[in-house]
Design a protein around this motif. Structure first.
Motif, PDB file in Angstrom:
ATOM      1  N   CYS A   1       3.380   0.323   3.118  1.00 18.58           N
ATOM      2  CA  CYS A   1       3.130  -0.710   4.110  1.00 18.58           C
ATOM      3  C   CYS A   1       2.425  -1.900   3.474  1.00 18.58           C
ATOM      4  O   CYS A   1       1.932  -1.816   2.345  1.00 18.58           O
ATOM      5  CB  CYS A   1       2.297  -0.164   5.271  1.00 18.58           C
ATOM      6  SG  CYS A   1       0.662   0.457   4.801  1.00 18.58           S
ATOM      7  N   THR A   2       2.385  -2.987   4.215  1.00 18.22           N
ATOM      8  CA  THR A   2       1.614  -4.167   3.841  1.00 18.22           C
ATOM      9  C   THR A   2       0.393  -4.222   4.745  1.00 18.22           C
ATOM     10  O   THR A   2       0.509  -4.079   5.964  1.00 18.22           O
ATOM     11  CB  THR A   2       2.447  -5.446   4.002  1.00 18.22           C
ATOM     12  OG1 THR A   2       3.556  -5.394   3.100  1.00 18.22           O
ATOM     13  CG2 THR A   2       1.609  -6.684   3.701  1.00 18.22           C
TER      14      THR A   2
ATOM     15  N   ALA B   1       4.766  -1.507   8.256  1.00 20.92           N
ATOM     16  CA  ALA B   1       5.605  -0.598   7.474  1.00 20.92           C
ATOM     17  C   ALA B   1       7.059  -1.043   7.659  1.00 20.92           C
ATOM     18  O   ALA B   1       7.727  -0.613   8.602  1.00 20.92           O
ATOM     19  CB  ALA B   1       5.410   0.838   7.937  1.00 20.92           C
ATOM     20  N   PRO B   2       7.569  -1.911   6.797  1.00 21.10           N
ATOM     21  CA  PRO B   2       8.884  -2.502   7.040  1.00 21.10           C
ATOM     22  C   PRO B   2      10.036  -1.503   7.012  1.00 21.10           C
ATOM     23  O   PRO B   2      10.991  -1.643   7.783  1.00 21.10           O
ATOM     24  CB  PRO B   2       9.021  -3.542   5.923  1.00 21.10           C
ATOM     25  CG  PRO B   2       8.066  -3.102   4.860  1.00 21.10           C
ATOM     26  CD  PRO B   2       6.937  -2.448   5.582  1.00 21.10           C
ATOM     27  N   ALA B   3       9.959  -0.490   6.153  1.00 25.99           N
ATOM     28  CA  ALA B   3      11.034   0.496   6.084  1.00 25.99           C
ATOM     29  C   ALA B   3      11.057   1.399   7.313  1.00 25.99           C
ATOM     30  O   ALA B   3      12.086   1.995   7.640  1.00 25.99           O
ATOM     31  CB  ALA B   3      10.910   1.335   4.816  1.00 25.99           C
TER      32      ALA B   3
ATOM     33  N   SER C   1       0.135   6.828   1.610  1.00 33.49           N
ATOM     34  CA  SER C   1      -0.357   5.469   1.802  1.00 33.49           C
ATOM     35  C   SER C   1      -1.581   5.517   2.708  1.00 33.49           C
ATOM     36  O   SER C   1      -1.523   6.027   3.827  1.00 33.49           O
ATOM     37  CB  SER C   1       0.731   4.610   2.445  1.00 33.49           C
ATOM     38  OG  SER C   1       0.190   3.542   3.191  1.00 33.49           O
ATOM     39  N   ALA C   2      -2.701   4.966   2.239  1.00 36.41           N
ATOM     40  CA  ALA C   2      -3.919   4.977   3.052  1.00 36.41           C
ATOM     41  C   ALA C   2      -3.693   4.263   4.379  1.00 36.41           C
ATOM     42  O   ALA C   2      -4.131   4.729   5.435  1.00 36.41           O
ATOM     43  CB  ALA C   2      -5.065   4.330   2.284  1.00 36.41           C
ATOM     44  N   GLY C   3      -3.010   3.128   4.338  1.00 40.60           N
ATOM     45  CA  GLY C   3      -2.768   2.385   5.561  1.00 40.60           C
ATOM     46  C   GLY C   3      -2.004   3.169   6.597  1.00 40.60           C
ATOM     47  O   GLY C   3      -2.315   3.110   7.797  1.00 40.60           O
TER      48      GLY C   3
ATOM     49  N   ASP D   1       0.865  -1.171   0.000  1.00 36.24           N
ATOM     50  CA  ASP D   1       0.000   0.000   0.000  1.00 36.24           C
ATOM     51  C   ASP D   1       0.908   1.230   0.000  1.00 36.24           C
ATOM     52  O   ASP D   1       1.725   1.408   0.904  1.00 36.24           O
ATOM     53  CB  ASP D   1      -0.886   0.003   1.248  1.00 36.24           C
ATOM     54  CG  ASP D   1      -1.804   1.212   1.281  1.00 36.24           C
ATOM     55  OD1 ASP D   1      -2.679   1.299   0.412  1.00 36.24           O
ATOM     56  OD2 ASP D   1      -1.622   2.069   2.163  1.00 36.24           O
ATOM     57  N   GLY D   2       0.765   2.066  -1.006  1.00 41.19           N
ATOM     58  CA  GLY D   2       1.712   3.158  -1.203  1.00 41.19           C
ATOM     59  C   GLY D   2       2.765   2.756  -2.218  1.00 41.19           C
ATOM     60  O   GLY D   2       3.952   3.027  -2.051  1.00 41.19           O
TER      61      GLY D   2
END
Length: 276
Positions: free
Chosen positions: A116-117, A134-136, A200-202, A103-104
């Motif tokens: 993010c996932t 959000a892994p980063a 990113s909406a998430g 997402d994004g």
């Protein structure tokens, strides 16, 4: 309780978190800032991108999540793009994993960390649990219906906006709105409101849930963009409403735009502005 309702084995919630982390580690982060031009494709125009990371991560999650919950199905953004009938599973009886692998994507393509996932578990149109990773940024938010919301293992609460301060609202990007929706969103361009285009909406939902943003106002209703974040905001004490004053439904048919906000009073105020 979600475990009893879906007959999940002990530890299943943490197993889902592990699955999300592993998919990101295997399929997304190795490609972060490493994408070749041929690995980026326009789906419906220059603002709607998909990458090899999106597709690989969704395939990874589809395999791991359905293995965790036999009989479940996946409604993923890329699967629905390939076959729109996949979306119909949201109205079925089987438990549904709602997946947005990246997402994004625009931020991901540009090498920015704001992606993010998103994973949500739903049944009969009700979202039961969600994971926003959000892994980063090394942030994992988890929400379970009736149990609250956590960010990196710590409880979060949205709280109420600061009295007298302008309402900070992230809104749909103008490129994704109809003329009628643009007109509705113009209702936010008033004194006491500070709107800006969303990323990113998430991650915007996460900002509402943690109290860093007062509300969002969105004009599209794809479940993979909203299911995880709406539960996260709700479990953090927030609220969501469509333009008709009804809660947003992940199965669709909503009156748009809609809002999710830090508290019910703010949600009502945003809806009033959207319907002036």
């Amino acid at each position: 309780m979600i475990d009893e309702f879906l007959d999940l084995p002990a530890g299943a919630l943490s197993d889902v978190e592990d699955a999300v982390r592993k998919a990101a580690a295997a399929e997304i982060m190795p490609r972060y800032r490493q994408l070749a031009t041929h690995e980026i494709v326009e789906k419906n125009g220059p603002h709607d991108l998909v990458t090899v990371a999106d597709r690989a991560a969704e395939e990874h999650l589809t395999a791991s999540l359905t293995a965790l919950l036999p009989g479940s199905v996946v409604v993923g953004e890329e699967a629905v793009h390939a076959d729109p009938t996949v979306y119909d599973a949201l109205r079925g009886e089987a438990p549904v994993w709602i997946v947005d692998p990246v997402d994004g994507t625009r931020q991901f393509v540009h090498g920015e960390p704001g992606f993010c996932t998103l994973v949500a578990l739903a049944r009969r149109g009700e979202v039961l649990a969600s994971w926003t990773y959000a892994p980063a940024l090394e942030e994992m938010a988890v929400a379970v219906r009736g149990r609250g919301a956590l960010l990196n293992g710590e409880p979060i609460r949205a709280g109420a906006p600061a009295p007298g301060a302008p309402l900070r609202i992230a809104t749909s990007h103008p490129d994704y709105t109809t003329p009628e929706q643009k007109h509705a969103l113009l209702g936010l361009s008033v004194d006491g409101v500070s709107p800006r285009p969303c990323g990113s909406a998430g991650l915007e939902y996460l900002s509402v849930a943690r109290g860093d943003l007062d509300a969002v106002a969105f004009s599209w209703e794809y479940a993979w963009d909203h299911a995880a974040g709406l539960l996260l905001v709700t479990e953090a004490g927030g609220a969501h409403l469509t333009s008709t004053g009804e809660p947003f439904r992940i199965i669709g048919g909503n009156t748009l735009p809609f809002t999710a906000a830090r508290d019910a009073a703010t949600a009502r105020k945003v809806v009033e502005l959207l319907t002036v």
